[in-house]
Enzyme design. Structure first.
Site, PDB file in Angstrom:
ATOM      1  CE  LYS A 194      -4.363  -1.875   1.426  1.00  0.00           C
ATOM      2  NZ  LYS A 194      -5.269  -2.212   2.510  1.00  0.00           N
ATOM      3  NE  ARG A 211      -7.616  -8.480   0.711  1.00  0.00           N
ATOM      4  CZ  ARG A 211      -7.175  -7.692  -0.265  1.00  0.00           C
ATOM      5  NH1 ARG A 211      -6.165  -6.864  -0.067  1.00  0.00           N
ATOM      6  NH2 ARG A 211      -7.748  -7.728  -1.448  1.00  0.00           N
TER       7      ARG A 211
END
Ligand code: HH2
Length: 293
Positions: free
Chosen positions: A237, A271
């Site tokens: 991210k 995740r």
């Protein structure tokens, strides 16, 4: 701080516990890895790569061989600014993949905010609903999980993908995320879910500044103190890119550092795109933690 009820408190008293998903039960004694499979044209790091069902299925097999416990299949990008996708289109993307993976015995989690898509995915064999809206977009997901016994991930986000990065200021980010998750867990319990079905997620990058995502990891213990297993999704991210000044393909080490620190602060589920690297990093970190017990 809100309390999420005695039923949940009972769940944590007995140690790391388990995650129930339609008759199956996954031990949380070892860190759980969810491999990411985005069957989308526009996901921020792997959009367009796995749109053909046979390519998606091959990628899922790879993730499982690398050590993923579940494969999280998504048909709608949630990257900042992403446009909404109609339920029919979302299902057309993921349906054949969910069906093929379930038939091969892969534990499938479906990354959707829509009850109609989740229902079809469960009929096709999915075991977990991963709702990045935390029961806000479609509260019917709680009843669906209660009715079918699937696992349910309740994630915090502010706004929708289109708007979520417009306002990333909070008076008390960690407190707000914790209160939201507590309220939505209560809602799920009220709608008939069992505590063992539920997992919470602070939603790294979803309506948060880079500093906010870092702070949520640093203070993850406050989220874990809700008494439910915590999932984090730091993989590749932009908050990692901001710290390291690194492009999407150069964020593996940052992802692993975030996973390991989150583990140490109480996260049990991760995740990630790079399942093998995460599996090894988390197993190593867990062995160090266990040696002191
Ligand atoms: N992050 C993304 C999507 N789903 N689900 C949970 N529970 N937690 C997360 O942090 C999370 C999530 C966004 O990442 P990705 O799937 O890689 O990208 P995109 O949304 O563009 O498909």
């Amino acid at each position: 701080m809100p309390d999420v009820g005695t039923a949940v408190a009972r769940r944590v008293e007995g140690g790391p516990g388990r995650w129930d998903m339609r008759g199956a039960s996954l031990s949380l004694g070892r860190p759980v890895v969810l491999g990411i499979l985005n069957v989308t044209p526009d996901s921020f790091s792997d959009g367009g790569r796995y749109e053909a069902p046979e390519v998606a299925v091959a990628r899922a097999s790879e993730l499982v061989a690398q050590g993923a416990d579940l494969v999280d299949v998504g048909g709608e990008s949630t990257r900042p600014g992403a446009p909404p996708v109609a339920a029919e289109d979302e299902w057309r993307r993921i349906g054949p993949v969910v069906r093929a993976l379930a038939a091969r015995g892969v534990a499938v989690s479906v990354d959707t905010t829509k009850e109609s898509v989740a229902r079809r995915a469960i009929e096709a064999g999915a075991r977990v609903i991963n709702d990045v809206s935390g029961l806000v977009a479609d509260p019917g997901l709680a009843e669906l999980a209660a009715e079918t016994g699937t696992g349910l991930v309740i994630m915090h986000r502010r706004g929708t993908p289109r708007t979520m990065q417009d306002d990333v200021e909070y008076e008390d980010l960690v407190g707000e995320v914790r209160s939201f998750l507590g309220r939505q867990v209560d809602l799920a319990l009220l709608r008939g879910c069992q505590p063992e079905q539920l997992v919470v997620d602070p939603g790294l990058g979803f309506g948060k500044s880079a500093g906010g995502s870092l702070r949520l990891i640093e203070r993850l213990g406050e989220i874990a103190s809700l008494g439910l297993p915590v999932l984090v999704g730091p993989s590749r991210k932009s908050f990692i890119g901001s710290v390291l000044d690194a492009g999407v393909e150069e964020r593996l080490e940052g992802t692993l550092a975030a996973c390991v620190l989150a583990l140490d602060r109480g996260a049990r589920l991760f995740r990630v795109h790079d399942a093998g690297a995460a599996r090894r990093a988390l197993d190593m970190a867990e062995a160090i933690r266990a040696s002191g017990r």
